[in-house]
Design a protein around this motif. Sequence first.
Motif, PDB file in Angstrom:
ATOM      1  N   THR A 166       3.259   8.543  -3.341  1.00  0.00           N
ATOM      2  CA  THR A 166       2.388   8.148  -2.229  1.00  0.00           C
ATOM      3  C   THR A 166       2.963   8.534  -0.878  1.00  0.00           C
ATOM      4  O   THR A 166       2.265   8.524   0.117  1.00  0.00           O
ATOM      5  CB  THR A 166       2.144   6.625  -2.206  1.00  0.00           C
ATOM      6  OG1 THR A 166       3.409   5.984  -2.231  1.00  0.00           O
ATOM      7  CG2 THR A 166       1.298   6.185  -3.369  1.00  0.00           C
ATOM      8  N   GLU A 193       1.645   0.221   1.580  1.00  0.00           N
ATOM      9  CA  GLU A 193       0.641  -0.241   0.623  1.00  0.00           C
ATOM     10  C   GLU A 193       1.086  -1.507  -0.093  1.00  0.00           C
ATOM     11  O   GLU A 193       0.999  -1.615  -1.311  1.00  0.00           O
ATOM     12  CB  GLU A 193       0.368   0.846  -0.421  1.00  0.00           C
ATOM     13  CG  GLU A 193      -0.579   1.899   0.075  1.00  0.00           C
ATOM     14  CD  GLU A 193      -1.135   2.707  -1.081  1.00  0.00           C
ATOM     15  OE1 GLU A 193      -0.324   3.106  -1.927  1.00  0.00           O
ATOM     16  OE2 GLU A 193      -2.348   2.889  -1.143  1.00  0.00           O
ATOM     17  N   LYS A 216      -0.440   9.650   0.348  1.00  0.00           N
ATOM     18  CA  LYS A 216      -1.276   9.040   1.381  1.00  0.00           C
ATOM     19  C   LYS A 216      -0.583   9.156   2.729  1.00  0.00           C
ATOM     20  O   LYS A 216      -1.210   9.220   3.770  1.00  0.00           O
ATOM     21  CB  LYS A 216      -1.493   7.568   1.050  1.00  0.00           C
ATOM     22  CG  LYS A 216      -2.298   7.396  -0.217  1.00  0.00           C
ATOM     23  CD  LYS A 216      -2.881   6.014  -0.282  1.00  0.00           C
ATOM     24  CE  LYS A 216      -3.881   5.916  -1.411  1.00  0.00           C
ATOM     25  NZ  LYS A 216      -3.481   4.994  -2.448  1.00  0.00           N
ATOM     26  N   LEU A 242      -1.357   0.786   6.698  1.00  0.00           N
ATOM     27  CA  LEU A 242      -0.812   1.467   5.511  1.00  0.00           C
ATOM     28  C   LEU A 242       0.705   1.339   5.489  1.00  0.00           C
ATOM     29  O   LEU A 242       1.303   1.107   4.448  1.00  0.00           O
ATOM     30  CB  LEU A 242      -1.213   2.943   5.539  1.00  0.00           C
ATOM     31  CG  LEU A 242      -0.733   3.759   4.347  1.00  0.00           C
ATOM     32  CD1 LEU A 242      -1.563   3.436   3.123  1.00  0.00           C
ATOM     33  CD2 LEU A 242      -0.782   5.241   4.637  1.00  0.00           C
TER      34      LEU A 242
END
Lengths: 303, 353
Positions: free
Chosen positions: B98, B80, B179, B9
């Motif tokens: 995010t 990402e 995230k 990630l």
Amino acid sequence: MTETTTAIPKPDSAARAIWAQFRSHKGAVFGLVVLGILILAVLIGPYLWHPEKLTVVEAIKSKNKGPSLKFPLGTDQLGRDMLQRMIQAGKVSLAVGFVAMLIAIVFGTLIGVLAGYYRRLDGPLMRLTDMFLALPLIPLLLVIMMLFRDRTASILGPELGAFTLIVFAIGITSWMQAARIVRGEVLALKEREYVLAARSIGSASRRIITRHILPNVVSPVMVAATLGIAEAIITESVLSFLGLGFPPDFPTWGRLLYDGLSYMQVYPERVIWPGLAISLTVLSVNYIGDGLRDALDPRIRGR
Amino acid sequence: MRDTTTAPLVQVDGLKMYFPIYSGILRRHTGDVKAVDGVSFSIQAGETLGLVGESGCGKSTVGRALLRLYEPTAGAVVIEGEDIAKLSPEALRRKRPTMQMVFQDPQASLNPRMTLADIISEPLVEHTDWNADRRLERVYELMDAVGLNRRFANRFPHEFSGGQRQRIGIARALALNPKFIVCDEPIAALDVSIQAQVVNLLEDLQEKLGLTYLFISHDLSMVRHIADRVAVMYLGRIAELSPRDALFSKPLHPYAEALLSAVNEPDPSLARRPRIILKGDVPSPARPPKGCNFSTRCPKAFARCHAEKPELQEVEPGRHVACFLYDAKPGSTGTTEAPANLRQEHNPQGEYQ
């Protein structure tokens, strides 16, 4: 956590909480009442109190009178009613004080926030501030008045012209303190973690300034503002005294004060009345500022 | 270790963060404080990477540079698939939801003039066009999620305890369904009894919402509790990056070894282990030593350490160390067998876990 979801109180109105805290500050309430009376007096006074017009002979006869039923505050060296002159003077002095302070605070805060927040503007703006601080103000004011008095008078009329010019001149020469104070405060505030948090959320600089920086510089700005009113009233009287403010027959508190100065030993009340009015205004504004500062701070409000 | 075949990630590559020093009358650029000097690591989705090190080693700077709260001097931060370090301001703004951050000092990270509801809904105001009712609904949801009574919505930060304030900070970070969350010493300013609550809350939220954490801390026992992998930083560089259990049972880098020997052991019968006391002070990050940054204090330093900077390399599966002791390159002045003996010398944590 949600066992009593039905009983969640609606958000309290912030204005109501602020008013409640303000009312609990005795000095602030006193200040508000006194300032209210002063403002009412200068606004409504002219309608309630119109002394009879005196002829020149009568006026000469009735000069330098002490307080009486006919002249509650006595008369001046030209036989004019002091109460009427105080009321007229108050209107101008209060207006000059508030408007000049407003200009100075808005301008000072703007410069201070820009200089504190944007590092690139810091140098130029603060040097500009230093330059203004280094200028001898009275000569500068005199030059401004001399250069522009006739022009503004021809556009706006002698009284409004003089008012606009004086207010602008005072405002433009007294924003520096506020700018310096605000800049210092902003420099400290912008390193606080909640500003960093706002940036990590993606807030624009403009939003960060209005939401996080400005509400937190209210206290010092409030102090600067209350002191600024007093300073503006005094500066205006200095200008009038030097003959470059309002026209001589146009009374302001500062002007009455200076007129009374030469008679002070014989007729002290001529200095006392305008002096008292200026002091009361400054004192009440100071207390209001104090109360407002406390009321706007949730940490103090909670107590 | 998790499944490493999927793309991570967060992928940090050669991150450098220099703060310039200006001195002299002309304010010339005379040097840099190398707060972060070439840091690389990656974090898998759903993983917690612990970042430990002593004060001033650049932990927080890494966290902030990762979210581009500082403009990194060099390097790439790919989250990402997008390189955060090179995004335009507008693209960065859109990317912000995010990745969020939980700050160290819950007192300082909340605006004292805003109510709890205002604070938590600030990200919503910034990134959604919801009306006030919908925002309030979301605020209540978040308050439930972090265990705050809904009645507190109109209170101000000073009315809360430290632990509650940190919950507010966490709720704010969660508002936009991020995230990746950088936790910058989220427990350092809290009471020990509250620390456990907050860490458990973070763990619960991770499980529920599938969050990925970079957990920055100097509290080694907390990192051991929450992290899957741990990176040990020293003077702006990563000394060792290893899975948690492996690191705590057998630290490879001499600095990691010394650092872990300082962990307090609650059980006195197990506490008899040698403490490695390092000599001297941390060098200034403005003038890091030539060679390995740790060479001035390392008990095992040899000639090469003072001449070259070691790079982070994988010495065992999943374990990355920046130390010449583990360098298999020929010509490393005959210390190839040194690591083995040295490693047996100190075993600070014991094998009790």
